[in-house]
Design an enzyme around this catalytic site. Structure first.
Site, PDB file in Angstrom:
ATOM      1  CB  SER A  14      -0.811  -0.106   1.356  1.00  0.00           C
ATOM      2  OG  SER A  14       0.122   0.153   1.984  1.00  0.00           O
ATOM      3  CE  LYS A  16      -3.916   2.781   3.678  1.00  0.00           C
ATOM      4  NZ  LYS A  16      -4.614   1.727   4.350  1.00  0.00           N
TER       5      LYS A  16
END
Lengths: 205, 205
Positions: free
Chosen positions: B124, B162
């Site tokens: 990710s 993130k």
DNA sequence: GGAAAGTGCTTACGGAACGCCAACAGGATA
DNA sequence: TATCCTGTTGGCGTTCCGTAAGCACTTTCC
């Protein structure tokens, strides 16, 4: 003289403080020792306090303090940067513990003979996740295998970081990892391998 | 010895002053810590003042002042993995020497209190050059600034790596660095910061 | 065989750490 | 002067953590 479990307890506390910068909870020590009783754990702590190896701020959370036993030691130069490992992080899950790996030693990972570090300048390896400003650890050697990322000199000049592809016809291809650059195919004799990439480091400000 | 929340408070104040050039309001600190009670927050501030880490101009708004005190710790230099630095590598040139930097110390780069390492699982963050299998060094803290890469828990679950974006309307966006994943925007209360990424490591087989 | 030491478990209690709320005081501002 | 903003203080409750005591099992050694 410490018993075996007392020694375990002391070792655990020392490691914990070194890794976390604060003393552990009794429950954390218990966990680290693999026992479920805080009472038992507390008895070990008490033994260490009695032995003069620990100090306790009574009533305080994380109130343990190591007593420097023999600071007259010549401070051996330990080559190890040890960081605790919490686990794996993934999408959709809590952080997952990694079995049998509670800490990683940067020394083990990156040290070695004939190694050195280069700072990467430019984005030619961006598709291999090596950015400008990163550091790469190079194992100094004159040969490399197909697919390895190498530091190569072309015609004794033009040092580059590229993926090495060895072709069947005796030529080699230096393949950048960026579509804006072109791969170069050359006679093997013109390419001098300086070393291969064995590690990569990056810090964030 | 500071408790966890006292440490959080100090960190928040330091960051706030660094970012805004003035000290925060008690209410802002409370908000930054995720608590709604100014009274509780004030107690932490008082503890830091008692510990000699802060100074207070009583009765004045934004009257907090940091005390610079890093002269009492001899900073044990035990941890050091030193690698020689050869220079910069770039396209089109020989390896270029880096002035004033002949070696780098991994200890300096990555060690620190309250740091730990996570192994990255999943792709990710691939556009930020963090690959599956890489290690990331996390500075454990409960707050983060706009744009930092964070380890975040959503609703106490679902740990992810993130980029944190703080929005004007009080929500935060967790932005993956992979176009195959969608950014998620949530109320700030639902997102619990575990730490921020301060380093990244990779080894090649 | 039996005492002593080592190791482990459970339960209980009190205080620490943390959080909330209400109230008050004093400076800032309109 | 009146009001708002901010800092400060105190009380209350909950949860977490350190401490202690009692019981059980195993090993060691006399």
């Amino acid at each position: 003289m410490l018993t075996e479990r007392q020694q375990d307890t002391l070792t655990f506390i020392q490691h914990y403080i070194r890794d976390h910068g604060r003393s552990p909870l009794v429950a954390e020590i218990a966990d680290g020792l693999g026992i479920s009783s805080q009472g038992t754990t507390h008895r070990y702590i008490q033994a260490l306090v009695n032995a003069g190896l620990l100090e306790r701020n009574v009533g305080r959370t994380r109130g343990l303090q190591l007593i420097n036993q023999h600071d007259d030691q010549p401070e051996q130069p330990i080559l190890s940067v040890i960081l605790p490992v919490m686990g794996k992080i993934a999408a959709g899950r809590l952080i997952e513990a990694i079995p049998d790996e509670s800490e990683i030693d940067l020394g083990d990972m990156f040290s070695g003979s004939n190694r050195f570090v280069l700072k990467v300048n430019g984005d030619s390896m961006i598709d291999k996740a090596i950015l400008s400003g990163d550091w790469v650890v190079i194992q100094s050697q004159q040969t490399a295998r197909h697919g390895e990322i190498v530091v190569a000199l072309v015609d004794g000049y033009d040092a580059t970081l590229k993926t090495l592809l060895t072709n069947d016809d005796g030529t080699v291809t230096l393949m950048p990892a960026n579509e804006n650059y072109e791969p170069v195919t050359l006679a093997a004799e013109r390419v001098s391998i300086q070393g291969i990439v064995v590690g990569q480091l990056r810090t964030y400000p």
